[in-house]
Design a protein around this motif. Sequence first.
Motif, mmCIF file in Angstrom:
data_model
loop_
_atom_site.group_PDB
_atom_site.id
_atom_site.type_symbol
_atom_site.label_atom_id
_atom_site.label_comp_id
_atom_site.label_asym_id
_atom_site.label_seq_id
_atom_site.Cartn_x
_atom_site.Cartn_y
_atom_site.Cartn_z
ATOM 1 N N ALA A 1 82.875 -38.692 -29.576
ATOM 2 C CA ALA A 1 82.486 -38.516 -28.219
ATOM 3 C C ALA A 1 82.360 -37.113 -27.788
ATOM 4 C CB ALA A 1 82.994 -39.414 -27.180
ATOM 5 N N ALA A 2 83.736 -36.291 -27.813
ATOM 6 C CA ALA A 2 83.735 -35.040 -27.555
ATOM 7 C C ALA A 2 82.733 -34.235 -28.241
ATOM 8 C CB ALA A 2 85.143 -34.350 -27.883
ATOM 9 N N PHE A 3 82.558 -34.139 -29.605
ATOM 10 C CA PHE A 3 81.614 -33.366 -30.328
ATOM 11 C C PHE A 3 80.350 -33.609 -29.913
ATOM 12 C CE2 PHE A 3 85.399 -32.414 -32.720
ATOM 13 C CZ PHE A 3 85.246 -30.974 -32.998
ATOM 14 N N THR A 4 79.738 -34.974 -29.646
ATOM 15 C CA THR A 4 78.553 -35.490 -29.352
ATOM 16 C C THR A 4 78.229 -34.902 -27.870
ATOM 17 O OG1 THR A 4 78.804 -37.476 -30.554
ATOM 18 C CG2 THR A 4 77.101 -37.473 -28.910
ATOM 19 N N LEU A 5 79.025 -34.806 -27.025
ATOM 20 C CA LEU A 5 79.005 -34.432 -25.590
ATOM 21 C C LEU A 5 78.857 -32.869 -25.633
ATOM 22 C CD1 LEU A 5 78.503 -35.020 -22.643
ATOM 23 C CD2 LEU A 5 81.036 -34.696 -22.480
ATOM 24 N N ALA A 6 79.434 -32.167 -26.542
ATOM 25 C CA ALA A 6 79.456 -30.555 -26.717
ATOM 26 C C ALA A 6 78.020 -30.341 -27.134
ATOM 27 C CB ALA A 6 80.495 -30.136 -27.554
ATOM 28 N N GLY A 7 77.210 -31.207 -28.380
ATOM 29 C CA GLY A 7 75.990 -30.997 -28.622
ATOM 30 C C GLY A 7 74.952 -31.175 -27.379
ATOM 31 N N PHE A 8 75.169 -32.271 -26.693
ATOM 32 C CA PHE A 8 74.268 -32.302 -25.616
ATOM 33 C C PHE A 8 74.131 -31.366 -24.575
ATOM 34 C CE2 PHE A 8 73.731 -33.854 -21.363
ATOM 35 C CZ PHE A 8 72.552 -34.167 -21.229
ATOM 36 N N PHE A 9 75.219 -30.946 -24.411
ATOM 37 C CA PHE A 9 75.430 -29.744 -23.410
ATOM 38 C C PHE A 9 74.830 -28.498 -24.005
ATOM 39 C CE2 PHE A 9 79.777 -31.397 -21.214
ATOM 40 C CZ PHE A 9 78.812 -32.021 -20.327
ATOM 41 N N ALA A 10 74.897 -28.507 -25.220
ATOM 42 C CA ALA A 10 74.337 -26.991 -26.003
ATOM 43 C C ALA A 10 72.867 -27.307 -25.797
ATOM 44 C CB ALA A 10 75.013 -26.930 -27.150
ATOM 45 N N GLY A 11 72.667 -28.622 -26.290
ATOM 46 C CA GLY A 11 71.122 -28.595 -26.072
ATOM 47 C C GLY A 11 70.398 -28.474 -24.850
ATOM 48 N N VAL A 12 71.064 -28.807 -23.709
ATOM 49 C CA VAL A 12 70.609 -28.373 -22.384
ATOM 50 C C VAL A 12 70.552 -27.209 -22.096
ATOM 51 C CG1 VAL A 12 71.078 -28.720 -19.987
ATOM 52 C CG2 VAL A 12 71.489 -30.577 -21.460
ATOM 53 N N GLY A 13 71.636 -26.280 -22.632
ATOM 54 C CA GLY A 13 71.435 -24.940 -22.401
ATOM 55 C C GLY A 13 70.145 -24.327 -23.298
ATOM 56 N N GLY A 14 70.041 -24.749 -24.481
ATOM 57 C CA GLY A 14 68.757 -24.426 -25.446
ATOM 58 C C GLY A 14 67.495 -24.651 -24.929
ATOM 59 N N LEU A 15 67.443 -25.865 -24.379
ATOM 60 C CA LEU A 15 66.204 -26.181 -23.608
ATOM 61 C C LEU A 15 65.780 -25.464 -22.320
ATOM 62 C CD1 LEU A 15 63.774 -28.394 -23.186
ATOM 63 C CD2 LEU A 15 65.426 -29.805 -22.119
ATOM 64 N N PHE A 16 66.958 -25.158 -21.531
ATOM 65 C CA PHE A 16 66.514 -24.171 -20.277
ATOM 66 C C PHE A 16 66.091 -22.695 -20.696
ATOM 67 C CE2 PHE A 16 67.555 -21.455 -16.921
ATOM 68 C CZ PHE A 16 66.862 -22.078 -15.753
ATOM 69 N N LEU A 17 66.779 -22.452 -21.952
ATOM 70 C CA LEU A 17 66.657 -21.066 -22.240
ATOM 71 C C LEU A 17 65.263 -21.038 -22.936
ATOM 72 C CD1 LEU A 17 67.707 -18.056 -23.017
ATOM 73 C CD2 LEU A 17 68.063 -19.113 -25.414
ATOM 74 N N ALA A 18 64.578 -21.914 -23.327
ATOM 75 C CA ALA A 18 63.318 -21.972 -23.752
ATOM 76 C C ALA A 18 62.159 -22.095 -22.721
ATOM 77 C CB ALA A 18 62.804 -23.118 -24.799
ATOM 78 N N ILE A 19 62.818 -22.644 -21.493
ATOM 79 C CA ILE A 19 61.953 -22.800 -20.357
ATOM 80 C C ILE A 19 61.911 -21.533 -19.779
ATOM 81 C CG2 ILE A 19 61.779 -23.888 -18.265
ATOM 82 C CD1 ILE A 19 62.833 -26.437 -19.498
ATOM 83 N N GLN A 20 63.107 -21.131 -19.690
ATOM 84 C CA GLN A 20 63.118 -19.659 -18.767
ATOM 85 C C GLN A 20 62.487 -18.463 -19.763
ATOM 86 O OE1 GLN A 20 67.140 -18.192 -18.851
ATOM 87 N NE2 GLN A 20 66.509 -16.356 -17.463
ATOM 88 N N THR A 21 62.196 -18.280 -20.935
ATOM 89 C CA THR A 21 61.710 -17.441 -21.708
ATOM 90 C C THR A 21 60.308 -17.700 -22.167
ATOM 91 O OG1 THR A 21 62.745 -18.123 -23.822
ATOM 92 C CG2 THR A 21 63.951 -16.467 -22.600
ATOM 93 N N SER A 22 59.938 -18.975 -21.903
ATOM 94 C CA SER A 22 58.640 -19.612 -22.591
ATOM 95 C C SER A 22 58.260 -19.204 -23.706
ATOM 96 C CB SER A 22 57.721 -19.062 -21.680
ATOM 97 O OG SER A 22 56.549 -19.844 -21.730
ATOM 98 N N THR A 23 59.583 -19.395 -24.560
ATOM 99 C CA THR A 23 59.180 -18.853 -26.305
ATOM 100 C C THR A 23 60.554 -19.563 -26.853
ATOM 101 O OG1 THR A 23 58.726 -17.203 -27.696
ATOM 102 C CG2 THR A 23 60.335 -16.736 -26.036
ATOM 103 N N GLY A 24 60.553 -19.384 -28.303
ATOM 104 C CA GLY A 24 61.431 -19.848 -29.156
ATOM 105 C C GLY A 24 61.979 -18.613 -29.739
ATOM 106 N N ASN A 25 63.372 -18.441 -30.086
ATOM 107 C CA ASN A 25 63.797 -17.421 -30.932
ATOM 108 C C ASN A 25 64.997 -17.564 -31.683
ATOM 109 O OD1 ASN A 25 64.316 -14.893 -32.071
ATOM 110 N ND2 ASN A 25 64.786 -13.719 -30.086
#
Length: 360
Positions: free
Chosen positions: A248-272
């Motif tokens: 559960a700990a590592f799964t939740l960590a992956g979820f939080f990192a995923g939310v951060g990556g998704l927002f970064l894509a929304i913010q920059t409107s691109t993938g890098n």
Amino acid sequence: MADAALSTAPRAARGGSLALRLRQNAGLLGAIGLFVLFYGVYNLYHPRGFSQQVLIQNANEVFTIALVAMAQTVPVILGGLDLSVGAVMTLVNCLASHLVTGSAGEIALGILACLAAGTAFGFLNGCVVVFGRIQPIIATLATGAIAIGLALFLRPKPGGKLDADLSWAMTNSLGDFAETYGLFDGGQAPWFQPIAGIPVPLVLLVLVAVCVWMPFRRTLTGRTVYAVGSAEGAAFMSGLPIARAKLAAFTLAGFFAGVGGLFLAIQTSTGNADIPQAGAYTLNSIAAVVIGGTSLLGGTGGAVASVVGALVLRAISFNFRIFDIPPLMQPLVEGLVLLAAVSLGALRALRTRNRLELFR
């Protein structure tokens, strides 16, 4: 006289309980003090300080590092380190640049797919640690390389295009969000006006903390994560679900990192698929955890404290712009602040050790 003694006893107990809480949260309180100091100085000297525009800009810059810091916190409480959080964030960022576009339904499915990808990668980390019996720092170093490889496969070069309305709405104020999607009379409803200026990233950060982290912390699995970090042997003898807690700990960590990556894509409107950026986010996430008062030995701390640590890191970088600190000096300043925070966090443990020396 006896009645008076009885009446003062509860007050003394409350006072002792308050003092104990203050000592237990000394690291977090120190981090809050540092943030107030650095962010206050930044706004005082900024030409447009203490304005809505500055707050929105800062909230956008803070969100991703705050989510990656939350992702790092859960494995650290468990007693390990996750070196893949920056890579997972980068992977989801590149995936979002392909999926978060099109009709409203396609965008919703793309968002769900991105969050599911981050969560699944975190679950993979947990499986490697639990069933492979590999130390988390080694396991996540390997899986992080896999995540970066997948990100490079998805985006050999920076590119992609996310929905423009979504990017605008999610990176501005609640009023802009309501106006973009025609909510609350286009954001003009009288009851909505007092909160219309709040940045959307700040609201999202609070929602993630309140709706995901806090409920998880109160569950049996969440409490087991703390127990494993404090003393895994004792947790095992107590019959706690250790394997489930680690997964559960590592799964939740992956979820939080995923939310951060998704927002970064929304913010920059691109993938890098930026490898140095992924490494920098991972290292900064560890720094934010330490500044927030979470012990790297495990068993104490929390994701909210790490968010404060991330705020401190960003507030320091904000001041670099105002005072025109040379780029070569910036790592030195950040290192000194981190060293001071770590030293303050270790002071309590040093005092406890000195007391124990008396009983030898």
